[in-house]
Every structure is written in C-alpha cells, then in structure tokens.
Design a protein around this motif. Structure first.
Motif, PDB file in Angstrom:
ATOM      1  N   VAL A   1      46.090  42.498  26.092  1.00  0.00           N
ATOM      2  CA  VAL A   1      46.020  43.109  27.420  1.00  0.00           C
ATOM      3  C   VAL A   1      47.248  42.728  28.242  1.00  0.00           C
ATOM      4  CG1 VAL A   1      44.739  43.125  29.598  1.00  0.00           C
ATOM      5  CG2 VAL A   1      43.515  43.243  27.433  1.00  0.00           C
TER       6      VAL A   1
ATOM      7  N   TYR B   1      40.246  46.268  27.232  1.00  0.00           N
ATOM      8  CA  TYR B   1      39.122  45.460  26.733  1.00  0.00           C
ATOM      9  C   TYR B   1      38.072  46.340  26.053  1.00  0.00           C
ATOM     10  CZ  TYR B   1      40.837  41.345  29.226  1.00  0.00           C
ATOM     11  OH  TYR B   1      41.590  40.285  29.636  1.00  0.00           O
TER      12      TYR B   1
ATOM     13  N   THR C   1      42.449  41.856  22.713  1.00  0.00           N
ATOM     14  CA  THR C   1      42.327  40.456  23.111  1.00  0.00           C
ATOM     15  C   THR C   1      43.035  40.245  24.449  1.00  0.00           C
ATOM     16  OG1 THR C   1      44.358  39.861  21.963  1.00  0.00           O
ATOM     17  CG2 THR C   1      42.308  39.743  20.700  1.00  0.00           C
ATOM     18  N   LYS C   2      42.894  39.030  24.981  1.00  0.00           N
ATOM     19  CA  LYS C   2      43.551  38.716  26.262  1.00  0.00           C
ATOM     20  C   LYS C   2      45.070  38.864  26.148  1.00  0.00           C
ATOM     21  CE  LYS C   2      43.180  36.876  30.465  1.00  0.00           C
ATOM     22  NZ  LYS C   2      42.383  37.467  31.537  1.00  0.00           N
TER      23      LYS C   2
ATOM     24  N   GLU D   1      45.816  35.145  35.675  1.00  0.00           N
ATOM     25  CA  GLU D   1      44.947  35.622  34.597  1.00  0.00           C
ATOM     26  C   GLU D   1      44.018  34.554  34.016  1.00  0.00           C
ATOM     27  OE1 GLU D   1      44.658  38.766  33.530  1.00  0.00           O
ATOM     28  OE2 GLU D   1      45.993  39.328  35.159  1.00  0.00           O
TER      29      GLU D   1
ATOM     30  N   ARG E   1      43.189  47.171  32.613  1.00  0.00           N
ATOM     31  CA  ARG E   1      42.688  46.029  31.833  1.00  0.00           C
ATOM     32  C   ARG E   1      41.355  46.389  31.156  1.00  0.00           C
ATOM     33  NH1 ARG E   1      44.787  41.363  35.113  1.00  0.00           N
ATOM     34  NH2 ARG E   1      45.759  42.300  36.933  1.00  0.00           N
ATOM     35  N   GLU E   2      40.454  47.010  31.944  1.00  0.00           N
ATOM     36  CA  GLU E   2      39.122  47.319  31.398  1.00  0.00           C
ATOM     37  C   GLU E   2      39.216  48.305  30.243  1.00  0.00           C
ATOM     38  OE1 GLU E   2      37.140  48.682  34.827  1.00  0.00           O
ATOM     39  OE2 GLU E   2      37.016  46.695  35.763  1.00  0.00           O
TER      40      GLU E   2
ATOM     41  N   GLY F   1      38.655  46.868  22.548  1.00  0.00           N
ATOM     42  CA  GLY F   1      38.577  45.684  21.700  1.00  0.00           C
ATOM     43  C   GLY F   1      39.809  44.815  21.714  1.00  0.00           C
TER      44      GLY F   1
END
Length: 331
Positions: free
Chosen positions: A229, A220, A225-226, A105, A216-217, A223
């Motif tokens: 996710v 995202y 954050t990493k 990642e 994942r998309e 809104g």
C-alpha cells in the motif's frame, strides 16, 4: 398565527468594488516580491562589478582565493557548496521519509503526535546551537575515528599523504584523514543533514496524511500488504509534495552559514578527502565580509554572494521542473 417571513439576503454584486480592491492589493504584493528579486540582482551586480571586470568568467573557473595577492576564484567554494548540500540531502531525505511514514502510518496516535512535534522543533533550533553541538559532541567522535584510521592503516596513511602533498588523490585516499582535527567536510555534511531533516519530514508527513483513504482501502481490499500500500498507493500520490519538502531542505542547505562556518574548516580548496577542511560560499562570506577591505576584496566577496544567488535559483528551477514532471496528471 403569524408566518415567519424569511429575511432577504443580499449577495455581493459580482465584479463589485471590493473585488477590484482585493485584486489590486494582491497584484501590488506580488509586484513587490518580483521587484525585490530584481533589485537584489541589480544591487549585488553593482557592488560586485569591480571583481566581474577584473576576473570575468575566471572568477568561476579558478580556485585560488588569496586576499594577500588579490587573487579571487570561486570554483572550490561553488563545489564545496553543492557537494555539502547534495550529500546532506542524500543522508537526510531517506531518514525524513522513514520518519514521516512511521508517524503517519505505523505509530499509534499517542506516540505519533509527540514524535511529529519533536521533528518540527528541530527546525526551530538556531543554527549557532547546531554549530556548538557539532563542536562539542560530534567533533571528538570524528576525531577518534580519524585517529583510528591513522593507527590501523599507517602505510595507506603515508601513501595518501604523499598523494595529497603532490596535489593528487585517489578513491581509497578519499576516506583517509589528512590531519586528525575532526573538523572538515564530513562534519559539515553531517550537521547540515540534521538541520534540514525537519523540512522534508514535516512536509512529507502532512502530504502522506492527505492521501485519500479510498486509495488505501482499495489496495487492502485487493489483499495488498502494508508495504505494498505504501509503495503503490501512498508514495506515488505523495511524491510531488515530498519533492517540495526536499526543495525547501535544499534551499536551507545551500544558504546555511553559521553552523557550517563553525565546523567545515574554512579552507578554500577543492575537496580531496571527506575529512579535509574546505569552505562553502556562505561560510566564506560570513568569515570575510566583515574584515574585507574596500575595493577588489569587498567586490569579490559580494560577487560570491551573487554567485550563490544564481546557483540557488538555478538549482531550484531544476527541482521545480522535476516536480512538474513527476506530479500525477489531474493533481
């Protein structure tokens, strides 16, 4: 002008002889695996029968292992095997998941691939090399820490020595050294954790990379954050695969022999301190099988192998049950 006539394609007939041959080969190979499993139990049971007749269940409930008096009990060895394996998992699994997340990642591609290969190469290192590295690199460090504890806490050291000699111990004494040799339970756990790390890390990395991109998309797009996710989309999807890697690592830890035998101290006693020498079933088999005399001693060592076999199967069955329960429906 001539028209090109498409060539007639003949599809294999369903249920043809090829299907039957393939099914028979697959069935035969599967039966060989099952037969090997059964024959292993039968052979080990036959060779260990004198010890089973002599000690019965007492073989698993006593912790005296003394070839001089012909007394054999595997309790301390079973405890040593389970404790070293599970503590090695406690150390290695967070490191393995962290490294797999970094590679899959966070790391750029030019760095992710070399790091991934290096982690996988750790699995290819022979266990004797790990044992030698532990003896020459880790043992002196552990010995220095033990000596520092002796120097800094002389009263507690003397108090713990009295408890050890009386056959009792307490939680503070569990971290105090008995004899500052560097060898013992903690060194064995440390080297085991390093050895099993690539099994979990490589599987976890591959499973994390297989998480669908739309998950994942979508996060995202909302809104996230990493970290959100990873926590809400990646880890729940990949947890069954990660647990599979943990099972592989556990199997390696339970059966690891040579490296553990070189550093654990090989003393068949119940663990009273993280620094104390102890033994595992695999290390005891490796140390005594070659010199064991025919009769009760040889049968007891083989019975130890049979016990290790059933412990490994039992632990793996529990782990498989956990995987089934934690796997998301539909996968």
């Amino acid at each position: 002008m001539h028209e090109t006539v498409p060539r007639k394609v003949t599809l294999p007939k369903l249920g043809s002889r090829g299907d039957g041959v393939f099914r028979t080969v697959i069935l035969g190979l599967s039966l060989i695996i099952a037969l090997t499993f059964v024959l292993s139990i039968v052979l080990l049971g036959q060779q260990s029968w004198p010890a089973i007749q002599k000690f019965g269940l007492g073989f698993l409930t006593t912790n005296v292992w003394n070839p001089v008096t012909s007394e054999y009990g595997a309790l301390s060895l079973v405890m040593g095997t389970l404790l070293t394996s599970f503590l090695a998992l406690v150390i290695s699994v967070p490191l393995a998941i962290a490294s797999s997340l970094f590679v899959a990642e966070y790391a750029p591609k030019w760095l992710a691939n070399p790091v991934g290969y290096l982690v996988e190469l750790l699995a290819a290192v022979p266990s004797v090399v790990y044992g030698l590295w532990a003896l020459f690199a880790l043992k002196p460090l552990f010995q220095q820490v033990q000596l520092a504890l002796y120097t800094d806490y002389p009263d507690l050291t003397a108090h713990c020595a009295e408890l050890f000699n009386a056959g009792r111990t307490s939680l503070p004494c569990f971290v105090m050294p008995q004899v500052p040799t560097g060898l013992g339970f903690l060194l064995a756990v440390t080297i085991l954790a390093i050895m099993i790390l690539p099994f979990t890390a490589s599987v976890a990395r591959d499973v994390i990379r297989l998480v669908p991109a739309d998950q994942r998309e979508a996060m995202y797009a909302l809104g996230a954050t990493k970290w959100e996710v990873i926590r809400l989309a990646i880890l729940p999807y990949a947890r069954a695969g990660i647990l599979g890697g943990v099972i592989l690592a556990l199997g390696r830890a339970l059966g690891e022999t040579l490296a553990v035998a070189m550093v654990i101290g090989n003393t068949p006693e119940v663990i009273k301190s993280i620094w104390a020498p102890t033994a595992t079933m695999a290390s005891m088999i490796a140390n005594q099988f070659g010199d064991a005399q025919e009769g009760l001693q040889r049968a007891s060592v083989v019975a130890l192998g049979l016990t290790l076999f059933f412990v490994s199967v039992f632990v793996n069955l529990i782990a498989r049950t956990l995987i089934v329960r934690l796997t998301p429906k539909g996968l």
